[in-house]
Design an enzyme around this catalytic site. Structure first.
Site, PDB file in Angstrom:
ATOM      1  N   ASP A   1      -0.973   7.717   3.127  1.00 12.65           N
ATOM      2  CA  ASP A   1       0.179   6.835   3.066  1.00 12.65           C
ATOM      3  C   ASP A   1      -0.286   5.584   2.313  1.00 12.65           C
ATOM      4  OD1 ASP A   1       2.735   5.745   3.681  1.00 12.65           O
ATOM      5  OD2 ASP A   1       1.834   4.640   5.339  1.00 12.65           O
TER       6      ASP A   1
ATOM      7  N   ASP B   1       1.389   1.853   2.411  1.00  9.91           N
ATOM      8  CA  ASP B   1       1.448   0.591   3.155  1.00  9.91           C
ATOM      9  C   ASP B   1       0.783   0.712   4.518  1.00  9.91           C
ATOM     10  OD1 ASP B   1       3.227  -1.216   1.431  1.00  9.91           O
ATOM     11  OD2 ASP B   1       4.378   0.639   1.533  1.00  9.91           O
TER      12      ASP B   1
ATOM     13  N   ASP C   1      -0.391   5.559   9.143  1.00 14.24           N
ATOM     14  CA  ASP C   1      -0.460   4.473  10.114  1.00 14.24           C
ATOM     15  C   ASP C   1       0.785   4.347  10.968  1.00 14.24           C
ATOM     16  OD1 ASP C   1       1.057   3.513   7.872  1.00 14.24           O
ATOM     17  OD2 ASP C   1       0.821   1.495   8.669  1.00 14.24           O
TER      18      ASP C   1
END
Length: 225
Positions: A8, A10, A160
């Protein structure tokens, strides 16, 4: 290539939390005609869909308004930067002969001003918001692996948020959590992450070991879940 490490963006490779919060506040300010500060945003604003956050603030038609104001607000928000160790880790993965990929909710047109050319050059495939059904759907991960020609069993995905973990599990990819990102480590563990890594400095070829190692052999530098 011997396998794939997918990421991922961000909260995993890119430290963008301050910029994202400022962007949410900026869009709300433009929509409501009054100053909305970051302090007014609800808890969990970084992990909830942006349209839900904005609707909760009283913004009407938030999806359409994001199409108009999101990019200008993000482009002028506080700067984003790579987490320490991320660039070195990507280089090490490539040098080990493994494939790399990005599966992100960011639009493709933003990548050149969110990531340096040196980072983009280390990614074999990028799947963005407009390319596939967004996470937690597995479509983006499967699309990335299809382009790389790699079976899901030979890949890991470092995310995250709980949506990242759910997407990986549904795709048959080993899900890894990034404790330095948006969601709490306990939430990533509860969502089914195979391991939650403590530090972005752990990004490297060793991540692919989690795709084949039994639970008892997981690295001591991560929280075994």
């Amino acid at each position: 290539m011997t396998g794939a490490v997918l990421f991922d963006l961000d909260g995993v490779l890119l430290d963008s939390s301050a910029a994202m919060l400022a962007t949410l506040a900026g869009v709300a300010t433009a929509a409501l005609g009054r100053r909305v500060t970051v302090d007014e945003l609800p808890a969990g604003a970084l992990t909830a869909p942006r349209v839900e956050v904005l609707a909760g603030l009283g913004v009407g038609e938030p999806d359409a308004l994001c199409g108009t104001w999101w990019d200008p607000a993000l482009a002028t928000a506080a700067g984003t930067t790579l987490f320490p160790g991320a660039l070195q880790g990507l280089k090490a993965i490539k040098e080990a002969g493994m494939a790399t990929g990005l599966v992100t909710l960011q639009s493709r047109n933003r990548l050149p001003w969110l990531l340096e050319p040196a980072v983009l050059a280390l990614l074999d495939v990028t799947v963005c918001r407009e390319d596939a059904e967004p996470k937690p759907a597995p479509d983006g991960l499967l699309l990335a692996l299809g382009k790389l020609g790699i079976d899901p069993a030979g890949a890991v995905f470092l995310g995250d948020t709980t949506g990242d973990i759910a997407a990986a599990r549904t795709a048959g990819v080993t899900p890894l959590g990034a404790a330095w990102g948006y969601a709490a480590p306990a939430a990533l563990s509860a969502a089914g992450a195979t391991a939650v890594l403590d530090d972005a400095a752990l990004i490297g070829p060793g991540l692919l070991d989690f795709a084949t190692c039994p639970a008892a052999a997981l690295s001591a530098t991560a929280h075994k879940q």
